[in-house]
Design an enzyme around this catalytic site. Structure first.
Site, short mmCIF file in Angstrom:
data_model
loop_
_atom_site.label_atom_id
_atom_site.label_comp_id
_atom_site.label_asym_id
_atom_site.label_seq_id
_atom_site.Cartn_x
_atom_site.Cartn_y
_atom_site.Cartn_z
N GLU A 1 7.11 2.70 9.13
CA GLU A 1 6.37 3.03 8.04
C GLU A 1 4.74 3.92 8.91
O GLU A 1 4.15 3.14 8.91
CB GLU A 1 6.75 3.23 6.77
CG GLU A 1 7.59 3.06 6.29
CD GLU A 1 8.01 3.81 4.84
OE1 GLU A 1 8.94 2.93 4.48
OE2 GLU A 1 6.89 3.71 4.27
N CYS B 1 -1.94 7.41 3.45
CA CYS B 1 -1.37 8.13 5.08
C CYS B 1 -0.40 9.45 4.62
O CYS B 1 -0.25 9.71 5.49
CB CYS B 1 0.25 7.11 5.01
SG CYS B 1 1.16 7.01 3.77
P1 NAD Z 1 -2.21 -1.50 11.85
O1 NAD Z 1 -1.56 -1.12 12.35
O2 NAD Z 1 -4.35 -1.71 12.00
O3 NAD Z 1 -2.14 -3.02 10.75
C1 NAD Z 1 -0.79 -3.15 10.40
C2 NAD Z 1 -0.20 -4.18 9.82
O4 NAD Z 1 -0.22 -5.13 11.46
C3 NAD Z 1 -2.02 -5.07 9.91
O5 NAD Z 1 -1.32 -6.46 9.41
C4 NAD Z 1 -2.10 -5.95 11.48
O6 NAD Z 1 -2.57 -7.14 11.15
C5 NAD Z 1 -0.46 -6.00 12.30
N1 NAD Z 1 -0.78 -5.83 13.39
C6 NAD Z 1 -1.80 -5.09 14.36
N2 NAD Z 1 -1.38 -5.81 15.29
C7 NAD Z 1 0.00 -6.78 15.88
C8 NAD Z 1 0.58 -6.90 16.39
N3 NAD Z 1 0.48 -6.39 17.45
N4 NAD Z 1 1.72 -6.94 15.77
C9 NAD Z 1 2.09 -7.24 14.54
N5 NAD Z 1 1.58 -6.95 14.26
C10 NAD Z 1 0.29 -6.25 14.04
O7 NAD Z 1 -2.61 -0.63 10.52
P2 NAD Z 1 -3.94 -1.03 9.21
O8 NAD Z 1 -5.26 -0.09 9.42
O9 NAD Z 1 -3.35 -1.53 8.42
O10 NAD Z 1 -3.39 0.64 7.79
C11 NAD Z 1 -3.77 2.47 8.23
C12 NAD Z 1 -2.17 2.67 8.79
O11 NAD Z 1 -1.13 1.92 8.17
C13 NAD Z 1 -2.12 4.06 8.59
O12 NAD Z 1 -2.11 4.52 9.82
C14 NAD Z 1 -1.90 4.33 7.67
O13 NAD Z 1 -1.12 6.19 7.75
C15 NAD Z 1 -0.94 3.85 8.00
N6 NAD Z 1 0.40 3.98 6.64
C16 NAD Z 1 1.19 4.45 6.43
C17 NAD Z 1 1.43 4.67 5.54
C18 NAD Z 1 3.73 5.02 5.27
O14 NAD Z 1 4.06 4.84 4.12
N7 NAD Z 1 3.45 5.97 6.85
C19 NAD Z 1 1.60 3.69 4.21
C20 NAD Z 1 0.42 3.56 4.07
C21 NAD Z 1 -0.64 3.02 5.35
#
Ligand code: NAD
Length: 479
Positions: free
Chosen positions: A248, A282
């Site tokens: 997501e 999001c």
């Molecule tokens: P992010 O992608 O920076 O991080 C998300 C998670 O992934 C964190 O726990 C992070 O530590 C982890 N992560 C980072 N690098 C990784 C790797 N190489 N391997 C595995 N895990 C890793 O996102 P964020 O900044 O925490 O959240 C904001 C984003 O989330 C926005 O883009 C938003 O649109 C999205 N979001 C989407 C939805 C949806 O339902 N589509 C809902 C909420 C947030």
């Protein structure tokens, strides 16, 4: 307060020996220190989850339902005491958003509890009447749950509770910005009676902890919510191991404001759709597309709605949103706005930091549509406002995006609304509402770069179960 990892129900110090600070975005205060897990910690958590998977999966559906209902009752009764202050401090949530998350968490846990009884299979006809064919749904085993910071309680609940309902065990890797909420969440599930080996929480950073978790051979499936960039990396790693990943990801949702709409009412809806949690949602409607004949009236109404937004203390119920999560997020939003203005767009309102990490409600008129402000996720309190010639043009503008998470159409004409709903390429379209909607039963997910798969209700059950064909021959010696 210093917090260890939770592995198999126990508080376990990290093998790395390291901890990191959790900082409140509003005050800049350190509100806790949590374990900084590395690959060996992830290994211990996954191994424990593998032990737990069989016992949890073999419990009767009613027993799994009971645990999730008990967890829902704990949140219903003690949710504010458990989570409210931390949601405000750790994620910079306004109190109304924090309360929404707590209430939605109860709803999600109860909905997931119901799903525990709905691992439906099926039978299908066979040309040989002596053969019976059936399909079973079975838990996958261990699900890695990797969650973002913006809705640290409710999103994590959605991501973990449905896989648990289906009989999987989970290893949770929360955002490094909001690990404390996740530790409290795991604690409440354990208190509700979840077998300890069925849940672990490894706190830490993306590459050090999320990376090893995604790549671990003991994982059967990944549930990831976060940015498109990280989601693609997680997806690629999962494919390397031939494991499913439900992703997501980001959005750049459009709201269409059509000519028959009352401009003031529309402005209030649109403002809520972009400024809830300061745009760190999001599904925030960060692209506003207005029929040209309504542009002047609507712009004036939206400007006035923005100017009335109250941005006080996070614990004041009038406050509509607070800070962005960190300085990097603030700089990204300001850079997108400045670049669009430098390229000829008009600033309708906002555009500056109000205090600390809080940015004023910002609307940019007619940005160049090749620029990041229009094309990339801002994840802040800023929206672009553009004019469309008619409904066809508005739909085309909405579809001018690499993303496709959610969309909204404001009109009283159901034919126009339904046309837009059918023609906009996104995972959901809402008519007469803004684009940020939630429903525990609804399939949440995106078209295009907004993700893969769906979560919520039975859609999660489908994602987090394997399908098995079993056939029986009734003939003696049947082949
Ligand atoms: P992010 O992608 O920076 O991080 C998300 C998670 O992934 C964190 O726990 C992070 O530590 C982890 N992560 C980072 N690098 C990784 C790797 N190489 N391997 C595995 N895990 C890793 O996102 P964020 O900044 O925490 O959240 C904001 C984003 O989330 C926005 O883009 C938003 O649109 C999205 N979001 C989407 C939805 C949806 O339902 N589509 C809902 C909420 C947030």
């Amino acid at each position: 307060m210093q917090r260890d990892l939770i592995i198999g129900g126990e508080d376990v110090p990290p093998l790395t020996g390291d901890y990191f600070d959790v900082v409140a975005p509003e005050s800049g205060r350190v509100i806790g220190r949590v374990a900084r897990a590395g690959a060996l910690d992830v290994d211990a958590a996954v191994n424990k989850a593998r032990e737990g998977a069989v016992a949890w999966a073999s419990l009767a559906p009613a027993a799994r339902e009971k645990v999730l209902l008990a967890a829902a009752d704990i949140v219903a009764e003690q949710g504010e005491a458990l989570f409210l202050n931390n949601l405000i401090d750790e994620s910079g949530s306004a109190i109304t958003k924090a309360r929404f998350e707590i209430a939605y968490t109860v709803d999600l846990l109860r909905t997931a509890a119901g799903e525990a009884r709905r691992l439906y299979g099926e039978t299908f006809p066979n040309d040989n009447p002596q053969r019976i064919s059936m399909v079973f749904r079975e838990p996958m085993g261990v699900v890695a749950v990797i969650s973002p910071y913006n809705a640290p309680l409710s999103l994590l609940t959605k991501m973990a509770a449905f896989p648990l309902a289906a009989g999987n065990s989970v290893v949770i890797k929360p955002s490094e910005e909001t690990p404390i909420t996740a530790l409290t969440f795991a604690g409440l599930l354990l208190e509700a009676g979840l077998p300890p080996a069925a849940i672990s929480v490894v706190t830490g950073f993306g590459s050090e902890c999320g990376g090893p978790l995604t790549a671990h051979p003991g994982i059967d499936c990944v549930a990831f919510t976060g940015s498109t960039q990280t989601g693609i990396a997680v997806g690629i790693e999962s494919v390397k191991h031939l494991r499913p990943a439900q992703l997501e990801l980001g959005g750049k949702s459009a709201v269409l404001v059509l000519r028959d709409t009352d401009p003031e009412a529309a402005a209030a809806i649109v403002a809520q759709g972009i400024f809830t949690h300061g745009g760190q949602i999001c599904m925030a409607n960060s692209r506003i597309v207005v029929e040209r004949c309504l542009l002047d009236e609507f712009s004036a109404a939206l400007k006035s709605a923005c100017e009335k937004i109250y941005l006080g203390d996070l614990r004041d119920e009038r406050t509509q949103y607070g800070p962005l999560i960190n300085q990097r997020a603030v700089e990204k939003v300001l850079a997108q706005v400045e670049q669009a203005i430098a390229a000829g767009a008009t600033l309708l309102t906002g555009g500056k930091v109000l205090r600390g990490l809080t940015i004023e409600p910002t609307i940019v008129l007619e940005p160049d549509r090749s620029l990041p402000l229009w094309r990339e996720e801002s994840f802040g309190p800023v929206a672009s406002l553009v004019a469309a010639d008619d409904l066809d043009d508005a739909i085309a503008i909405a579809n001018d995006s690499e993303y496709g998470l959610s969309a909204a159409v404001l009109t009283r004409n159901i034919q126009w609304g339904m046309r837009a709903a059918r023609e906009i390429k996104s995972g959901s379209v809402h008519i007469g509402m803004h684009s940020f909607q939630s429903n525990a039963l609804a399939p949440i997910g995106g078209y295009k770069r907004s993700g893969l798969g769906r979560s919520g209700g039975r859609y999660s059950t489908e994602e987090f179960t394997e399908v098995k064909w079993v056939s029986v021959s009734l003939e003696a010696g049947g082949r």
